[in-house]
Design an enzyme around this catalytic site. Structure first.
Site, PDB file in Angstrom:
ATOM      1  N   ASP A   1      -4.397   7.956   3.428  1.00  0.00           N
ATOM      2  CA  ASP A   1      -3.817   6.555   3.860  1.00  0.00           C
ATOM      3  C   ASP A   1      -4.592   6.156   4.825  1.00  0.00           C
ATOM      4  OD1 ASP A   1      -2.018   4.322   3.802  1.00  0.00           O
ATOM      5  OD2 ASP A   1      -0.492   5.472   4.979  1.00  0.00           O
ATOM      6  N   GLU A   2      -4.621   4.665   5.100  1.00  0.00           N
ATOM      7  CA  GLU A   2      -5.353   4.130   6.191  1.00  0.00           C
ATOM      8  C   GLU A   2      -6.843   4.711   6.454  1.00  0.00           C
ATOM      9  OE1 GLU A   2      -4.202   1.785   7.604  1.00  0.00           O
ATOM     10  OE2 GLU A   2      -2.079   1.500   7.588  1.00  0.00           O
TER      11      GLU A   2
ATOM     12  N   GLN B   1      -9.185  -4.623   7.912  1.00  0.00           N
ATOM     13  CA  GLN B   1      -8.475  -3.978   9.315  1.00  0.00           C
ATOM     14  C   GLN B   1      -9.007  -2.940   9.586  1.00  0.00           C
ATOM     15  OE1 GLN B   1      -4.065  -4.714   8.590  1.00  0.00           O
ATOM     16  NE2 GLN B   1      -4.711  -4.889   6.444  1.00  0.00           N
TER      17      GLN B   1
ATOM     18  N   LYS C   1       0.898  -1.139   0.048  1.00  0.00           N
ATOM     19  CA  LYS C   1       0.221  -0.041   0.159  1.00  0.00           C
ATOM     20  C   LYS C   1       0.977   1.395  -0.024  1.00  0.00           C
ATOM     21  CE  LYS C   1      -1.638   1.052   4.170  1.00  0.00           C
ATOM     22  NZ  LYS C   1      -0.730   2.043   4.460  1.00  0.00           N
ATOM     23  N   THR C   2       1.810   1.363   1.008  1.00  0.00           N
ATOM     24  CA  THR C   2       2.745   2.484   0.960  1.00  0.00           C
ATOM     25  C   THR C   2       3.590   2.801  -0.247  1.00  0.00           C
ATOM     26  OG1 THR C   2       2.732   2.130   3.348  1.00  0.00           O
ATOM     27  CG2 THR C   2       4.549   3.554   2.391  1.00  0.00           C
TER      28      THR C   2
ATOM     29  N   ARG D   1      -0.318 -10.851  10.751  1.00  0.00           N
ATOM     30  CA  ARG D   1       1.024 -10.116  11.171  1.00  0.00           C
ATOM     31  C   ARG D   1       2.327 -11.298  10.979  1.00  0.00           C
ATOM     32  NH1 ARG D   1      -0.175  -6.006  10.054  1.00  0.00           N
ATOM     33  NH2 ARG D   1      -1.963  -7.074   9.280  1.00  0.00           N
TER      34      ARG D   1
END
Length: 665
Positions: A240-241, A271, A49-50, A617
């Site tokens: 973002d997010e 998420q 994503k980043t 994770r």
């Protein structure tokens, strides 16, 4: 009559400096090259994503968009800084004109120019949490007196109530009724305190962190020219997010992109786990309804976890009904199936986790690449002791170590003194909890008690009453009565009963007076009492607790790095992180998912998203542990039902393998 003929600009031929096709996969490339408009990018866990956002910004700049016309909103300054630094490295351009940062930092920047419109000076100061609490305390002191006898919330709690109200766009009455019902009788005084706090901030020319969002939204709503100015200035807005945005943030984003309509929001509905902080899941799930002209893009290629871990995560989250349909596709090499480990009880669970951590360490996995995740902090209590016993260093990301918390240490101090009347620290801690007795008086009392052969006789003597004086007489009478009862053999033989005694006759009421979050603390004291009951006598209980104060395992191996440690964390605190090996504890109904989630489908779906975050994770190894029995003080050992999150992923093909624990021969 002359005719006008308009010449169009020749199509601009862009020689891209960045080889996008080589550095991005096809999903990422489509997002980076997407035309303007409303774009919803659903970026799965570990999907880059980043990286995609960074290259999108670079592509816009290579396309001729002025950096000052791009707004990037993030949740951490670090995220914005890293993206801008990467753009600078990619294009070798000065990005200082670029508007990028957290919602709060961008809000502050805009308010610096227009604060006078809201009654603030343009050079207003932003106060931190400590200063905000200090200001609220002065407000509380100036409130009209209240003779009800009910405890008024502390400054810290009032600020939490106000923050929830602002971020959820709700009234304080709604927040009190749903989250702080113990303070409902003070609703009118709380409203008055909040009004005075707001007025005093204007008077002093200061804003707190919540004001930066609240007044930014207010500025845009109340002043059309300001909204038009910024919405016209920013040709592209990127967020973002997005799944973590609250109602205020979502409204601000829509207004900032209202002229050009070029809005890209990036997030993952799978998420969305922060509703307790005010995050509004519907911001992302209803984005297409709010913006019918939007296009949706998927990033589904996972570069973090093995195919086996991804398969389990996919099968779990597919049980949710309210979601965008997508499925992670692992790009990593195959690994082992996740392990489902049924443990006899909590002690067995802790022993397994500790032993397996040591095995992984021997296999070459650094301790900092190992994480133990749990739903609630108290669920790691037994494990903390087991890791300390085995000399395994650990760091807790979700708060203090269980036995280092004030309310736990307060209770334990009573028992420590009964077992060792020469324990000055324990005695002074107990005495200073009682009303009317300060440290000086407590020290004098201790010297008096220590001088007697029989501490119990010393406590009962009239000379002790003289040391305490009239001011502390009532508190002293209660304390020594409790100590006298604790000294009885039948009480000292049952540590759980001793904890109950201190709570019933003193500490529960003290906690209600002293802690605004006392329900949570009392629940942890229930956990402490259950643990104490299992250890038998007070002496045995304290022997166990002595481990909690030991050096945290820096001698795990003579060659180990002293900074090496396992991570213990709540799942919420672990979001955004990744580890070679992950253990997820207490996978039983009523534990994970919680009992509250079992009552609501909406809560259950968020709980399942939390499980999804936990499993994703892990990079290479995932261990899911579930105790079969749990000790209940009233009912003894009770059977636990395996978490429905495990039941739901059972089936063919298998996505986990069962590990059976057997004792060593």
């Amino acid at each position: 009559m002359a005719r006008t003929y308009v010449l169009d600009d020749a199509p601009r031929q862009v020689a891209w400096r960045i080889p996008y096709e080589e550095r991005l996969n096809d999903e990422q490339l489509r997002v980076v090259e997407a035309p303007g408009g409303k774009l919803l990018v659903l970026a799965g866990a570990g999907s880059g994503k980043t990286r995609t956002l960074t290259y999108r910004v670079a592509r816009l700049m290579e396309s001729g968009v002025d950096p000052s016309a791009i707004l990037l909103l993030t949740f951490t300054n670090r995220a914005a800084r890293e993206m801008l630094q990467r753009v600078d490295e990619l294009l070798q351009v000065d990005t200082r004109a670029f508007w990028g940062g957290t919602f709060h930092s961008i809000g502050r920047r805009i308010l610096r120019e227009y604060a006078p419109r809201l009654g603030y000076p343009d050079q207003f100061q932003v106060i931190d949490t400590e200063d905000a609490q200090s200001l609220m305390k002065t407000v509380i002191v100036d409130l009209p007196s209240d003779d009800s006898g009910r405890r008024f919330p502390r400054a810290e709690t009032l600020l939490h109530i106000l923050s929830d109200a602002l971020n959820l766009c709700q009234t304080t009455e709604f927040i009190l009724s749903t989250r702080y019902s113990q303070f409902w009788p003070h609703a009118e005084r709380i409203d008055e305190a909040i009004r005075r706090y707001a007025a005093r901030k204007v008077e002093y020319g200061v804003m707190d962190f919540d004001d930066l969002l609240f007044h930014w939204r207010r500025l845009l709503l109340e002043h059309d020219d300001v909204r038009q100015h910024y919405a016209s200035r920013f040709q592209h807005v990127l967020v973002d997010e997005y799944q973590d945005t609250n109602t205020v943030q979502a409204e601000v984003v829509d207004m900032m992109a209202s002229v050009h309509g070029n809005l890209m929001v990036v997030g993952d509905d799978f998420q969305s786990i922060y509703s307790f902080r005010g995050a509004n899941f519907r911001n992302i799930i209803e984005f297409p309804q709010r913006h019918p002209d939007c296009t949706t893009w998927l990033l589904q290629r996972n570069y973090r976890s093995s195919p086996q871990i991804v398969a389990l995560s996919n099968r779990s989250i597919q049980q949710n009904r309210l979601q965008f349909k997508k499925e992670l596709i692992s790009q990593e090499t195959p690994g082992e199936l996740p392990a489902m480990v049924r443990c006899a009880d909590e002690s067995t669970q802790s022993r397994f986790v500790a032993q397996r951590i040591l095995d992984l360490r021997e296999e070459g996995v650094a301790l900092e690449k190992i994480a133990v995740l749990y739903r609630a902090h108290w669920q790691s209590m037994e494990l903390q002791l087991e890791l300390t016993r085995r000399g395994i260093p650990f760091v807790i990301r979700s708060g203090q170590r269980f036995f280092e918390q004030k309310h736990i240490k307060d209770i334990v101090a009573w028992l420590r003194f009964i077992e060792n009347p020469r324990d000055e620290l324990a005695f002074i801690r107990v005495m200073t909890l009682t009303e009317g007795i300060g440290t000086g008086t407590a020290q004098k009392l201790f010297l008096f008690v220590r001088a007697h052969e029989n501490p119990l006789d010393a406590l009962k003597s009239l000379d002790a009453d003289k040391i305490v004086g009239k001011r502390g007489k009532a508190g002293w009478d209660t304390a020594r009565s409790i100590m006298s009862t604790l000294w009885r053999d039948e009480v000292r033989s049952r540590a759980g009963q001793a904890v109950d005694l201190v709570r019933e006759r003193f500490y529960d009421e003290f906690a209600r007076r002293s802690f605004d979050n006392f329900p949570h603390r009392l629940k942890e004291l229930d956990t402490l009492a259950t643990f104490a009951e299992q250890k038998g006598s007070v002496a045995s209980f304290l022997d166990e607790l002595s481990l909690a104060g030991a050096a945290s395992g820096k001698d795990v191996l003579s060659t180990s790095d002293p900074d090496e440690h396992v991570i213990l964390s709540s799942v919420h605190q672990a979001k955004g992180l990744e580890f070679h090996a992950v253990f997820v504890l207490w996978l039983a109904d009523d534990r994970f998912p919680t009992a509250r989630a079992l009552e609501s489908n909406e809560d259950m779906e968020e709980e399942r998203r939390l499980f999804y975050v936990a499993t994703t994770r892990a990079q290479r190894e995932l261990y899911l542990t579930s105790p079969m029995m749990s000790f209940d003080r009233r009912e003894g050992n009770i059977a636990l039902r395996l978490s429905r999150f495990i039941d739901e992923v059972s089936g063919q093909p298998p996505v986990y393998e069962r590990w059976n624990l057997v004792p060593a021969k």
